[in-house]
Write a protein that holds these residues in place. Structure first.
Motif, mmCIF file in Angstrom:
data_model
loop_
_atom_site.group_PDB
_atom_site.id
_atom_site.type_symbol
_atom_site.label_atom_id
_atom_site.label_comp_id
_atom_site.label_asym_id
_atom_site.label_seq_id
_atom_site.Cartn_x
_atom_site.Cartn_y
_atom_site.Cartn_z
ATOM 1 N N CYS A 48 1.451 9.593 -15.996
ATOM 2 C CA CYS A 48 0.942 10.549 -15.018
ATOM 3 C C CYS A 48 -0.494 10.902 -15.390
ATOM 4 N N ILE A 49 -1.460 10.484 -14.558
ATOM 5 C CA ILE A 49 -2.869 10.759 -14.822
ATOM 6 C C ILE A 49 -3.444 11.535 -13.650
ATOM 7 N N LYS A 50 -3.954 12.725 -13.931
ATOM 8 C CA LYS A 50 -4.549 13.615 -12.936
ATOM 9 C C LYS A 50 -3.639 13.846 -11.735
ATOM 10 N N GLY A 51 -2.356 13.999 -11.999
ATOM 11 C CA GLY A 51 -1.417 14.360 -10.941
ATOM 12 C C GLY A 51 -0.867 13.208 -10.136
ATOM 13 N N TYR A 52 -1.206 11.949 -10.504
ATOM 14 C CA TYR A 52 -0.698 10.787 -9.771
ATOM 15 C C TYR A 52 -0.227 9.725 -10.749
ATOM 16 N N MET A 53 0.795 8.975 -10.353
ATOM 17 C CA MET A 53 1.224 7.827 -11.138
ATOM 18 C C MET A 53 1.303 6.612 -10.222
ATOM 19 N N THR A 54 1.047 5.448 -10.795
ATOM 20 C CA THR A 54 1.052 4.208 -10.033
ATOM 21 C C THR A 54 2.291 3.409 -10.405
ATOM 22 N N LEU A 55 3.090 3.055 -9.403
ATOM 23 C CA LEU A 55 4.313 2.287 -9.606
ATOM 24 C C LEU A 55 4.119 0.874 -9.071
ATOM 25 N N THR A 56 4.636 -0.119 -9.799
ATOM 26 C CA THR A 56 4.613 -1.499 -9.340
ATOM 27 C C THR A 56 6.027 -1.860 -8.904
ATOM 28 N N LEU A 57 6.150 -2.312 -7.656
ATOM 29 C CA LEU A 57 7.450 -2.665 -7.096
ATOM 30 C C LEU A 57 7.499 -4.161 -6.842
ATOM 31 N N GLN A 58 8.675 -4.777 -7.101
ATOM 32 C CA GLN A 58 8.855 -6.201 -6.854
ATOM 33 C C GLN A 58 9.865 -6.393 -5.732
ATOM 34 N N LEU A 59 9.661 -7.471 -4.957
ATOM 35 C CA LEU A 59 10.512 -7.746 -3.802
ATOM 36 C C LEU A 59 11.946 -7.997 -4.252
ATOM 37 N N LYS A 60 12.876 -7.294 -3.624
ATOM 38 C CA LYS A 60 14.297 -7.436 -3.925
ATOM 39 C C LYS A 60 14.956 -8.331 -2.889
ATOM 40 N N SER A 61 14.698 -8.035 -1.603
ATOM 41 C CA SER A 61 15.236 -8.847 -0.523
ATOM 42 C C SER A 61 14.427 -8.583 0.730
ATOM 43 N N GLY A 62 14.482 -9.526 1.659
ATOM 44 C CA GLY A 62 13.779 -9.356 2.918
ATOM 45 C C GLY A 62 13.277 -10.677 3.453
ATOM 46 N N PRO A 63 12.616 -10.665 4.610
ATOM 47 C CA PRO A 63 12.104 -11.904 5.208
ATOM 48 C C PRO A 63 10.943 -12.492 4.386
ATOM 49 N N ALA A 64 10.542 -13.690 4.756
ATOM 50 C CA ALA A 64 9.522 -14.420 3.995
ATOM 51 C C ALA A 64 8.134 -13.790 4.093
ATOM 52 N N ASP A 65 7.855 -13.041 5.129
ATOM 53 C CA ASP A 65 6.517 -12.463 5.285
ATOM 54 C C ASP A 65 6.293 -11.206 4.453
ATOM 55 N N CYS A 66 7.250 -10.783 3.603
ATOM 56 C CA CYS A 66 7.100 -9.615 2.739
ATOM 57 C C CYS A 66 6.241 -9.970 1.530
ATOM 58 N N ALA A 67 5.418 -9.030 1.091
ATOM 59 C CA ALA A 67 4.585 -9.236 -0.096
ATOM 60 C C ALA A 67 5.477 -9.264 -1.339
ATOM 61 N N PRO A 68 5.207 -10.152 -2.296
ATOM 62 C CA PRO A 68 6.074 -10.246 -3.482
ATOM 63 C C PRO A 68 5.989 -9.010 -4.394
ATOM 64 N N THR A 69 4.818 -8.375 -4.457
ATOM 65 C CA THR A 69 4.696 -7.149 -5.237
ATOM 66 C C THR A 69 4.018 -6.083 -4.381
#
Length: 179
Positions: A48-69
């Motif tokens: 947590c830096i200056k009141g915000y945190m950055t999360l990295t999410l990875q694709l679990k399921s969905g169509p092919a046009d979804c971003a991988p991260t």
């Protein structure tokens, strides 16, 4: 006649239970065209830096046009940051308390914001509270007076019955027929 009704009820109950089972079975297939992500735990716990945190999410399921991260920014509060309350004011438009907090001396300004404004619960209007309290007191006084009068009447009635028993007379109310 009764057996027909019973058979009809059984058929209706079976039909209802089958449609419910089909609905439960198809419930999971509702959002297959939606991108679903899970948090990437290999990066570790986000800081947590200056009141915000950055999360990295990875694709679990969905169509092919979804971003991988996917990268998301979320508000957070650093537990190492300690604040003093500068002011606490009621915002009349939103009816919420607005607190202004300032970073305590010796706090790390690289990880913490210098001042924060926080909106919390509804404002407590002291005039309304006093009026409600006065109304409640008045209501309780009336109830108490009613109970006292009822007890007094019951006591008088009991005393009259006791007096009548002692004298051996009974009082009866005779109602005359009305024409």
């Amino acid at each position: 006649m009764n057996t027909k009704i019973v058979v009809l009820l059984v058929v209706v109950l079976l039909a209802v239970s089958l449609t419910e089972a089909r609905r439960r079975k198809n419930k999971g297939n509702k959002n297959q065209d939606r991108c679903r992500y899970k948090r990437d735990k290999s990066a570790g716990r986000p800081e947590c830096i200056k009141g915000y945190m950055t999360l990295t999410l990875q694709l679990k399921s969905g169509p092919a046009d979804c971003a991988p991260t996917l990268t998301k920014t979320k508000r957070c509060r650093n537990r190492d940051c300690k604040y003093d309350v500068i002011s606490s004011v009621c915002n009349q438009e939103t009816n919420k308390m607005v607190k202004t907090l300032q970073l305590k001396e010796g706090g790390d300004e690289t990880k913490c914001e210098k001042t924060i404004t926080v909106e919390k619960r509804r404002c407590k209007n002291k005039a309304d509270k006093a009026a409600r309290k006065a109304a409640r007191k008045e209501k309780n006084k009336l109830k108490k007076a009613e109970r006292k009068a009822a007890r007094k009447a019951a006591k008088a009635e009991k005393k009259a019955r006791k007096h009548n028993r002692r004298e051996g007379t009974t009082t009866a109310v005779i109602q005359e027929p009305t024409a």
